[in-house]
Design a protein around this motif. Structure first.
Motif, PDB file in Angstrom:
ATOM      1  N   GLY A  16      -1.437 -71.253  60.516  1.00  0.00           N
ATOM      2  CA  GLY A  16      -0.256 -70.396  60.415  1.00  0.00           C
ATOM      3  C   GLY A  16      -0.161 -69.321  61.480  1.00  0.00           C
ATOM      4  N   VAL A  17      -1.262 -68.612  61.764  1.00  0.00           N
ATOM      5  CA  VAL A  17      -1.245 -67.553  62.772  1.00  0.00           C
ATOM      6  C   VAL A  17      -0.941 -68.125  64.146  1.00  0.00           C
ATOM      7  N   SER A  18      -1.588 -69.225  64.484  1.00  0.00           N
ATOM      8  CA  SER A  18      -1.368 -69.829  65.797  1.00  0.00           C
ATOM      9  C   SER A  18       0.045 -70.381  65.940  1.00  0.00           C
ATOM     10  N   LEU A  19       0.562 -70.998  64.888  1.00  0.00           N
ATOM     11  CA  LEU A  19       1.920 -71.542  64.975  1.00  0.00           C
ATOM     12  C   LEU A  19       2.949 -70.422  65.066  1.00  0.00           C
ATOM     13  N   PHE A  20       2.706 -69.293  64.391  1.00  0.00           N
ATOM     14  CA  PHE A  20       3.584 -68.140  64.551  1.00  0.00           C
ATOM     15  C   PHE A  20       3.528 -67.631  65.993  1.00  0.00           C
ATOM     16  N   ALA A  21       2.314 -67.502  66.530  1.00  0.00           N
ATOM     17  CA  ALA A  21       2.153 -67.019  67.912  1.00  0.00           C
ATOM     18  C   ALA A  21       2.836 -67.964  68.897  1.00  0.00           C
ATOM     19  N   LEU A  22       2.721 -69.258  68.661  1.00  0.00           N
ATOM     20  CA  LEU A  22       3.375 -70.249  69.506  1.00  0.00           C
ATOM     21  C   LEU A  22       4.882 -69.999  69.545  1.00  0.00           C
ATOM     22  N   GLN A  23       5.498 -69.864  68.391  1.00  0.00           N
ATOM     23  CA  GLN A  23       6.949 -69.662  68.339  1.00  0.00           C
ATOM     24  C   GLN A  23       7.351 -68.320  68.929  1.00  0.00           C
ATOM     25  N   PHE A  24       6.563 -67.295  68.670  1.00  0.00           N
ATOM     26  CA  PHE A  24       6.853 -65.960  69.208  1.00  0.00           C
ATOM     27  C   PHE A  24       6.761 -65.966  70.731  1.00  0.00           C
ATOM     28  N   ALA A  25       5.706 -66.594  71.247  1.00  0.00           N
ATOM     29  CA  ALA A  25       5.516 -66.657  72.698  1.00  0.00           C
ATOM     30  C   ALA A  25       6.637 -67.458  73.361  1.00  0.00           C
ATOM     31  N   LYS A  26       7.030 -68.568  72.754  1.00  0.00           N
ATOM     32  CA  LYS A  26       8.122 -69.370  73.315  1.00  0.00           C
ATOM     33  C   LYS A  26       9.418 -68.572  73.333  1.00  0.00           C
ATOM     34  N   ALA A  27       9.668 -67.773  72.295  1.00  0.00           N
ATOM     35  CA  ALA A  27      10.874 -66.944  72.244  1.00  0.00           C
ATOM     36  C   ALA A  27      10.890 -65.914  73.360  1.00  0.00           C
ATOM     37  N   HIS A  28       9.696 -65.572  73.880  1.00  0.00           N
ATOM     38  CA  HIS A  28       9.585 -64.605  74.967  1.00  0.00           C
ATOM     39  C   HIS A  28       9.380 -65.283  76.321  1.00  0.00           C
ATOM     40  N   GLY A  29       9.580 -66.585  76.376  1.00  0.00           N
ATOM     41  CA  GLY A  29       9.556 -67.297  77.646  1.00  0.00           C
ATOM     42  C   GLY A  29       8.187 -67.714  78.150  1.00  0.00           C
ATOM     43  N   SER A  30       7.180 -67.707  77.292  1.00  0.00           N
ATOM     44  CA  SER A  30       5.828 -68.078  77.723  1.00  0.00           C
ATOM     45  C   SER A  30       5.623 -69.588  77.675  1.00  0.00           C
ATOM     46  N   ARG A  31       4.710 -70.048  78.485  1.00  0.00           N
ATOM     47  CA  ARG A  31       4.228 -71.428  78.415  1.00  0.00           C
ATOM     48  C   ARG A  31       3.049 -71.409  77.447  1.00  0.00           C
ATOM     49  N   VAL A  32       2.987 -72.392  76.524  1.00  0.00           N
ATOM     50  CA  VAL A  32       1.979 -72.363  75.468  1.00  0.00           C
ATOM     51  C   VAL A  32       1.147 -73.643  75.477  1.00  0.00           C
ATOM     52  N   ASP A  39      -4.322 -85.108  65.993  1.00  0.00           N
ATOM     53  CA  ASP A  39      -3.123 -85.486  66.745  1.00  0.00           C
ATOM     54  C   ASP A  39      -1.861 -85.170  65.957  1.00  0.00           C
ATOM     55  N   GLU A  40      -1.931 -85.293  64.636  1.00  0.00           N
ATOM     56  CA  GLU A  40      -0.773 -84.977  63.791  1.00  0.00           C
ATOM     57  C   GLU A  40      -0.397 -83.496  63.917  1.00  0.00           C
ATOM     58  N   LYS A  41      -1.390 -82.614  63.883  1.00  0.00           N
ATOM     59  CA  LYS A  41      -1.115 -81.176  64.037  1.00  0.00           C
ATOM     60  C   LYS A  41      -0.616 -80.852  65.439  1.00  0.00           C
ATOM     61  N   LEU A  42      -1.144 -81.548  66.437  1.00  0.00           N
ATOM     62  CA  LEU A  42      -0.670 -81.324  67.807  1.00  0.00           C
ATOM     63  C   LEU A  42       0.779 -81.775  67.961  1.00  0.00           C
ATOM     64  N   GLU A  43       1.152 -82.842  67.285  1.00  0.00           N
ATOM     65  CA  GLU A  43       2.548 -83.307  67.301  1.00  0.00           C
ATOM     66  C   GLU A  43       3.456 -82.241  66.689  1.00  0.00           C
ATOM     67  N   ARG A  44       3.013 -81.628  65.609  1.00  0.00           N
ATOM     68  CA  ARG A  44       3.799 -80.542  65.004  1.00  0.00           C
ATOM     69  C   ARG A  44       3.917 -79.360  65.970  1.00  0.00           C
ATOM     70  N   ALA A  45       2.817 -79.018  66.644  1.00  0.00           N
ATOM     71  CA  ALA A  45       2.866 -77.926  67.625  1.00  0.00           C
ATOM     72  C   ALA A  45       3.859 -78.259  68.738  1.00  0.00           C
ATOM     73  N   ARG A  46       3.875 -79.505  69.200  1.00  0.00           N
ATOM     74  CA  ARG A  46       4.850 -79.907  70.230  1.00  0.00           C
ATOM     75  C   ARG A  46       6.280 -79.769  69.700  1.00  0.00           C
ATOM     76  N   ALA A  47       6.487 -80.151  68.439  1.00  0.00           N
ATOM     77  CA  ALA A  47       7.817 -80.032  67.841  1.00  0.00           C
ATOM     78  C   ALA A  47       8.262 -78.572  67.752  1.00  0.00           C
ATOM     79  N   LEU A  48       7.306 -77.659  67.636  1.00  0.00           N
ATOM     80  CA  LEU A  48       7.612 -76.232  67.576  1.00  0.00           C
ATOM     81  C   LEU A  48       7.692 -75.587  68.960  1.00  0.00           C
ATOM     82  N   ASP A  51       3.984 -76.474  75.058  1.00  0.00           N
ATOM     83  CA  ASP A  51       4.185 -77.166  76.333  1.00  0.00           C
ATOM     84  C   ASP A  51       3.091 -78.175  76.603  1.00  0.00           C
ATOM     85  N   GLU A  52       1.876 -77.832  76.205  1.00  0.00           N
ATOM     86  CA  GLU A  52       0.720 -78.709  76.414  1.00  0.00           C
ATOM     87  C   GLU A  52      -0.127 -78.681  75.157  1.00  0.00           C
TER      88      GLU A  52
END
Length: 127
Positions: A16-32, A39-48, A51-52
């Motif tokens: 949860g903390v990492s996925l929140f940080a991912l979305q917050f960083a993307k909203a601020h224009g960061s590459r994540v 692989d299933e969790k990584l697919e969810r991270a890509r959907a959110l 970048d890598e």
């Protein structure tokens, strides 16, 4: 605020903390860049918006992969939530000048945030 200067964020897990940080960083224009053993969790991270993604079971030296993905620089901000199994490589993934840690060099101005330890083993205590 650390997000203002963050061009590249590395998250050490897909909780949860990492996925929140991912979305917050993307909203601020960061590459994540995100790691997980699933692989299933990584697919969810890509959907959110990740970048890598790196599966650390198939790439055990994933700190080297973070450096490759950042063209040898390392991540501007590392968010470590994993614990003792990921702690050292997470530090190694940061954009730090290991030869001159007492200087703040603009090209190596990485930061490291430790947010809990899911295995309960902290590396140091305050006090």
């Amino acid at each position: 605020m650390p997000w203002v200067r963050t061009k590249q964020l590395y998250c050490s897990a897909t909780g949860g903390v990492s996925l929140f940080a991912l979305q917050f960083a993307k909203a601020h224009g960061s590459r994540v860049i995100v790691t997980s053993s699933s692989d299933e969790k990584l697919e969810r991270a890509r959907a959110l918006g990740a970048d890598e993604t790196i599966n650390y079971r198939s790439i055990p030296q994933w700190a080297d992969e973070v450096f490759r993905l950042t063209e040898g620089r390392g991540a501007d901000l590392v968010l470590e939530t994993g614990g003792t199994a990921t702690f050292l490589q997470s530090i190694q993934a940061a954009a730090l000048d290991w030869d001159n840690l007492h200087y703040r060099l603009p090209e190596r101005d990485g930061r490291f945030i430790q947010c809990g330890f899911r295995d309960g083993e902290a590396h140091s205590t305050a006090g």
